[in-house]
Design a protein around this motif. Structure first.
Motif, PDB file in Angstrom:
ATOM      1  N   PRO A 172       0.783  -1.247   0.000  1.00 46.27           N
ATOM      2  CA  PRO A 172       0.000   0.000   0.000  1.00 46.27           C
ATOM      3  C   PRO A 172       0.809   1.289   0.000  1.00 46.27           C
ATOM      4  O   PRO A 172       0.406   2.272  -0.607  1.00 46.27           O
ATOM      5  CB  PRO A 172      -0.851  -0.116   1.274  1.00 46.27           C
ATOM      6  N   ASP A 173       1.938   1.298   0.693  1.00 51.21           N
ATOM      7  CA  ASP A 173       2.707   2.550   0.795  1.00 51.21           C
ATOM      8  C   ASP A 173       4.205   2.240   0.732  1.00 51.21           C
ATOM      9  O   ASP A 173       4.794   1.766   1.706  1.00 51.21           O
ATOM     10  CB  ASP A 173       2.368   3.267   2.098  1.00 51.21           C
ATOM     11  N   LEU A 174       4.811   2.513  -0.411  1.00 46.10           N
ATOM     12  CA  LEU A 174       6.235   2.242  -0.600  1.00 46.10           C
ATOM     13  C   LEU A 174       7.092   2.975   0.419  1.00 46.10           C
ATOM     14  O   LEU A 174       8.133   2.470   0.850  1.00 46.10           O
ATOM     15  CB  LEU A 174       6.655   2.662  -2.017  1.00 46.10           C
ATOM     16  N   LEU A 175       6.660   4.171   0.816  1.00 46.22           N
ATOM     17  CA  LEU A 175       7.476   5.025   1.683  1.00 46.22           C
ATOM     18  C   LEU A 175       7.041   4.992   3.148  1.00 46.22           C
ATOM     19  O   LEU A 175       7.429   5.876   3.923  1.00 46.22           O
ATOM     20  CB  LEU A 175       7.438   6.469   1.175  1.00 46.22           C
ATOM     21  N   ALA A 176       6.279   3.990   3.529  1.00 45.94           N
ATOM     22  CA  ALA A 176       5.832   3.897   4.922  1.00 45.94           C
ATOM     23  C   ALA A 176       7.030   3.874   5.867  1.00 45.94           C
ATOM     24  O   ALA A 176       7.970   3.103   5.687  1.00 45.94           O
ATOM     25  CB  ALA A 176       4.991   2.633   5.113  1.00 45.94           C
ATOM     26  N   GLY A 177       6.990   4.739   6.863  1.00 43.92           N
ATOM     27  CA  GLY A 177       8.068   4.810   7.835  1.00 43.92           C
ATOM     28  C   GLY A 177       9.273   5.612   7.374  1.00 43.92           C
ATOM     29  O   GLY A 177      10.196   5.855   8.157  1.00 43.92           O
ATOM     30  N   VAL A 178       9.260   6.022   6.110  1.00 44.34           N
ATOM     31  CA  VAL A 178      10.384   6.777   5.556  1.00 44.34           C
ATOM     32  C   VAL A 178       9.992   8.210   5.237  1.00 44.34           C
ATOM     33  O   VAL A 178      10.728   9.155   5.544  1.00 44.34           O
ATOM     34  CB  VAL A 178      10.933   6.080   4.287  1.00 44.34           C
ATOM     35  N   LEU A 184      15.851   9.591   7.583  1.00 42.12           N
ATOM     36  CA  LEU A 184      15.836   8.603   6.502  1.00 42.12           C
ATOM     37  C   LEU A 184      15.749   9.238   5.115  1.00 42.12           C
ATOM     38  O   LEU A 184      15.592   8.526   4.125  1.00 42.12           O
ATOM     39  CB  LEU A 184      14.668   7.632   6.701  1.00 42.12           C
ATOM     40  N   ASN A 185      15.852  10.572   5.068  1.00 41.15           N
ATOM     41  CA  ASN A 185      15.769  11.267   3.789  1.00 41.15           C
ATOM     42  C   ASN A 185      16.958  12.183   3.558  1.00 41.15           C
ATOM     43  O   ASN A 185      17.632  12.610   4.500  1.00 41.15           O
ATOM     44  CB  ASN A 185      14.469  12.083   3.712  1.00 41.15           C
ATOM     45  N   GLN A 186      17.195  12.479   2.303  1.00 41.89           N
ATOM     46  CA  GLN A 186      18.232  13.430   1.922  1.00 41.89           C
ATOM     47  C   GLN A 186      17.767  14.842   2.315  1.00 41.89           C
ATOM     48  O   GLN A 186      16.604  15.037   2.685  1.00 41.89           O
ATOM     49  CB  GLN A 186      18.496  13.315   0.421  1.00 41.89           C
ATOM     50  N   PRO A 187      18.643  15.819   2.225  1.00 35.53           N
ATOM     51  CA  PRO A 187      18.289  17.179   2.650  1.00 35.53           C
ATOM     52  C   PRO A 187      17.050  17.759   1.970  1.00 35.53           C
ATOM     53  O   PRO A 187      16.392  18.642   2.542  1.00 35.53           O
ATOM     54  CB  PRO A 187      19.536  17.996   2.307  1.00 35.53           C
ATOM     55  N   ASP A 188      16.709  17.265   0.753  1.00 37.80           N
ATOM     56  CA  ASP A 188      15.525  17.810   0.088  1.00 37.80           C
ATOM     57  C   ASP A 188      14.225  17.356   0.735  1.00 37.80           C
ATOM     58  O   ASP A 188      13.145  17.865   0.431  1.00 37.80           O
ATOM     59  CB  ASP A 188      15.527  17.466  -1.402  1.00 37.80           C
ATOM     60  N   GLY A 189      14.295  16.388   1.650  1.00 35.11           N
ATOM     61  CA  GLY A 189      13.108  15.920   2.351  1.00 35.11           C
ATOM     62  C   GLY A 189      12.192  15.053   1.512  1.00 35.11           C
ATOM     63  O   GLY A 189      11.106  14.672   1.975  1.00 35.11           O
ATOM     64  N   ILE A 190      12.591  14.720   0.303  1.00 31.31           N
ATOM     65  CA  ILE A 190      11.749  13.932  -0.605  1.00 31.31           C
ATOM     66  C   ILE A 190      12.372  12.575  -0.928  1.00 31.31           C
ATOM     67  O   ILE A 190      11.683  11.547  -0.901  1.00 31.31           O
ATOM     68  CB  ILE A 190      11.498  14.705  -1.912  1.00 31.31           C
ATOM     69  N   HIS A 191      13.670  12.594  -1.214  1.00 28.48           N
ATOM     70  CA  HIS A 191      14.337  11.369  -1.665  1.00 28.48           C
ATOM     71  C   HIS A 191      15.010  10.650  -0.497  1.00 28.48           C
ATOM     72  O   HIS A 191      15.772  11.280   0.254  1.00 28.48           O
ATOM     73  CB  HIS A 191      15.370  11.688  -2.747  1.00 28.48           C
ATOM     74  N   PRO A 192      14.764   9.359  -0.342  1.00 31.54           N
ATOM     75  CA  PRO A 192      15.380   8.602   0.751  1.00 31.54           C
ATOM     76  C   PRO A 192      16.901   8.598   0.661  1.00 31.54           C
ATOM     77  O   PRO A 192      17.472   8.584  -0.436  1.00 31.54           O
ATOM     78  CB  PRO A 192      14.828   7.182   0.561  1.00 31.54           C
TER      79      PRO A 192
END
Length: 215
Positions: A172-178, A184-192
């Motif tokens: 259901p959610d590829l980014l669950a918990g991320v 768990l993300n790069q400085p842009d806040g979007i990419h893990p």
């Protein structure tokens, strides 16, 4: 039975075993690895990360850790949407792929795409893959809870609706918990970052393993 007969039989059995061992080893070595393609966007393509830390490599390593040998083929393209994936699915997912993880929708969410179009695009992608005999794992994208509302419900539902219609494996959610977790993300806040990708791979691998087992 005499001891000499027993000895002769033991020697013959050992000789047969030694003769067969190289053949069995050669057959095991020659067995082709199953293949998994990941049709996605910059998150699956490994934006900002070396290839060794991107999702395809981490998923392959996680499957191996589970005892499921497979070759994971990158088919992600930065900036891609569900419409872009639908347009390139036939050429992006190589012939002979056993499983395809469809992990699109993040850019549709960022641009506020109509959920009905997202659903139609996903439907087209899954239909094409199933027609080719590829087992599909559909990975959803969820609107952050703080946004909520009718759009969130319709957008989230586009993924589950397609999964139900086609009876495909569904995360259901590829980014669950991320998502939205600064650790768990790069400085842009979007990419893990690498740690975030590892979390995704560990949650995705069991679903992909089911797809490989079913194929």
């Amino acid at each position: 039975m005499s001891s000499s007969n027993c000895s002769r039989r033991a020697v013959l059995a050992a000789a047969v075993g030694l003769a067969a061992a190289p053949t069995l080893a050669a057959e095991a070595k020659a067995a082709p690895a199953r293949s998994v393609a990941i049709l996605g966007d910059s998150i699956t393509a490994g934006y900002g990360l070396p290839a060794s830390q991107a999702l395809p490599a981490r998923l392959q390593a996680e499957l191996a850790r589970m005892g499921v040998p497979a070759r994971v083929i990158p088919a992600g393209r930065s900036g891609d949407t569900t419409a872009g994936g639908a347009a390139r699915v036939d050429r992006a997912v190589p012939k002979g792929a056993d499983v395809c993880v469809v992990a699109l929708g993040g850019n549709d969410l960022l641009t506020g795409e109509d959920p009905s179009r997202v659903r139609a695009n996903l439907d087209r992608i899954v239909t094409r893959l199933k027609a080719r005999g590829v087992t599909v794992v559909l990975a959803g994208v969820q609107v952050p809870p703080l946004l909520g509302g009718g759009y969130a419900s319709a957008f989230n539902g586009a993924f589950s609706s397609v999964a139900r219609k086609h009876g495909v494996l569904f995360l259901p959610d590829l980014l669950a918990g991320v998502a939205l977790n600064s650790r768990l993300n790069q400085p842009d806040g979007i990419h893990p970052n690498a740690a975030g990708v590892t979390v995704i791979a560990r949650r995705l691998a069991p679903v992909v393993a089911k797809g490989l087992a079913a194929g």
